[in-house]
Write an enzyme that holds these catalytic residues in place. Structure first.
Site, PDB file in Angstrom:
ATOM      1  N   ARG A  33       7.133 -41.236-139.875  1.00 47.52           N
ATOM      2  CA  ARG A  33       7.213 -40.304-141.004  1.00 47.52           C
ATOM      3  C   ARG A  33       7.743 -38.957-140.688  1.00 47.52           C
ATOM      4  NH1 ARG A  33       6.729 -44.135-143.447  1.00 47.52           N
ATOM      5  NH2 ARG A  33       5.018 -45.073-144.877  1.00 47.52           N
TER       6      ARG A  33
ATOM      7  N   GLU B 262      10.674 -35.049-147.580  1.00 49.67           N
ATOM      8  CA  GLU B 262      11.507 -36.285-148.040  1.00 49.67           C
ATOM      9  C   GLU B 262      11.409 -36.134-149.580  1.00 49.67           C
ATOM     10  OE1 GLU B 262      10.998 -39.649-145.364  1.00 49.67           O
ATOM     11  OE2 GLU B 262      10.929 -41.071-147.223  1.00 49.67           O
TER      12      GLU B 262
ATOM     13  N   HIS C 284      15.491 -43.332-145.452  1.00 50.46           N
ATOM     14  CA  HIS C 284      14.211 -44.176-145.225  1.00 50.46           C
ATOM     15  C   HIS C 284      14.302 -45.692-145.456  1.00 50.46           C
ATOM     16  CE1 HIS C 284       9.499 -43.598-145.419  1.00 50.46           C
ATOM     17  NE2 HIS C 284       9.901 -44.678-144.869  1.00 50.46           N
TER      18      HIS C 284
HETATM   19  C1  DGY Z   1       6.622 -48.099-144.310  1.00 49.11           C
HETATM   20  O1  DGY Z   1       6.460 -49.328-144.956  1.00 49.11           O
HETATM   21  O2  DGY Z   1       5.715 -47.372-144.283  1.00 49.11           O
HETATM   22  C2  DGY Z   1       7.956 -47.858-143.599  1.00 49.11           C
HETATM   23  O3  DGY Z   1       7.955 -46.460-143.728  1.00 49.11           O
HETATM   24  C3  DGY Z   1       9.170 -48.459-144.173  1.00 49.11           C
HETATM   25  O4  DGY Z   1      10.310 -48.252-143.736  1.00 49.11           O
END
Ligand code: DGY
Length: 325
Positions: A237, A266, A284
């Site tokens: 993240r 983001e 992402h």
């Molecule tokens: C999630 O599913 O949390 C991931 O970040 C996908 O890339």
């Protein structure tokens, strides 16, 4: 008929299979739903399939008067106020396991792309600037036999470690809890204190969830501990890394490079980041292969149906809520 609201169009046709049992509404626009829109749609919904980009805060949850289940189309669920959902008796489910290998693949794609300067090479070649083989053209850092440091050794971190075997790497990991010896041995990885891992690793790959404890886990001090030849990979993240501090480290070349799939604000990037050649940026897409994304749809639907049938779902994030039923 139960009402299911989906905040973004999903791949495949699995939603059609439940249309005889449920009234399914999919947000019609190809963009992230606004909070006001979400609150309006949720007034009627028994279940929602949310994206990791949809903040589901207390106010949104309280707008869902009939809501029984929030199914997050992701493994991470930091976008959801779990406490508020639990207080309102709403089950929260997610999609673990099924995206582990895809996410590990992307971490490795970034690791290789940064270390071997794949994107710079592609840009140069497309621009017609490849004027023939040269001994010093786009020299990168070696991968085989180097040290990989994994921060967050859950399912995805472990899958990243497993791939490192093929690259003959020494693997260090740092985790809230030390893993059982059997897993350490199987994956060939050793526990290290965070500072030691940062100082000794040639590659540092982040796989921890975003929590108050992991916000800015990697800041100026931590970047300063890394080798000048090291590469940082973040597919976890964005806010786990202080993006401004990373920008400065990349500018001053105190580390070799970074590969990022996630961003602090983001989808916005810290100004200047996109101008740097020593960072590879992806939007992402950790879980974005077709097999995985289709399996994620099945997973959220199965758990929604389970909750609506009063059965315990497989991937319940807030088990406390079930005890109260
Ligand atoms: C999630 O599913 O949390 C991931 O970040 C996908 O890339």
């Amino acid at each position: 008929m139960y009402r299911i609201f989906v905040t973004r169009s999903l791949p495949g046709n699995a939603l059609d299979k439940i249309k005889d049992r449920c009234n399914v509404t999919v947000y019609p626009l190809d963009r992230t739903i606004t909070k006001d829109e979400l609150m309006t749609y949720l007034k009627e919904a028994d279940a929602v399939i949310s994206m990791l980009s949809d903040p589901i805060d207390k106010e949104v949850i309280e707008a869902g008067k009939n809501l029984k289940v929030i199914a997050n189309y992701a493994v991470g669920y930091n976008n959801i106020d779990i406490e508020a959902a639990t207080k309102s008796g709403i089950a929260v489910v997610n999609t673990p396991d099924v995206l582990t290998e895809a996410s590990a693949d992307l971490a490795w794609a970034l690791l290789l792309a940064v270390s071997r300067r794949v994107v710079e090479g592609d840009t140069m070649t497309r621009a017609g600037k490849f004027r023939g083989w040269a001994p010093e053209l786009l020299l990168g850092v070696p991968v085989y036999g180097q040290t990989l440091g994994i921060i967050g050794a859950g399912r995805i971190g472990q899958a990243v470690a497993r791939r490192a075997k093929g690259f003959g790497m020494r693997v260090l990991y740092h985790n809230r809890k030390r893993l059982p010896k059997a897993i350490e041995n199987d994956l060939g990885m050793s526990y290290a204190a965070l500072d030691d891992l940062l100082a000794e690793s040639d590659f540092v790959s982040l796989h921890c969830p975003l929590t108050p404890e992991t916000k800015h886990l990697i800041g100026p001090r931590e970047l300063g501990l890394m080798k000048q030849t090291a590469v940082l990979i973040n597919t976890a993240r964005g806010p786990v890394v202080d993006e401004e501090a990373l920008l400065q480290a990349l500018r001053k070349k105190t580390i070799f490079g970074a590969g990022l799939d996630v961003y602090e604000k983001e989808p916005l990037l810290t100004p200047g980041l996109a101008d740097l050649p020593n960072v590879v940026l992806t939007p992402h897409i950790g879980s974005a292969d077709t097999r995985t994304r289709l399996a994620m749809v099945d997973m959220v639907l199965n758990d929604i149906i389970a909750v609506l049938n009063n059965e315990r779902p497989q991937n319940l994030v807030n088990p406390e809520v079930w005890g109260r039923r």
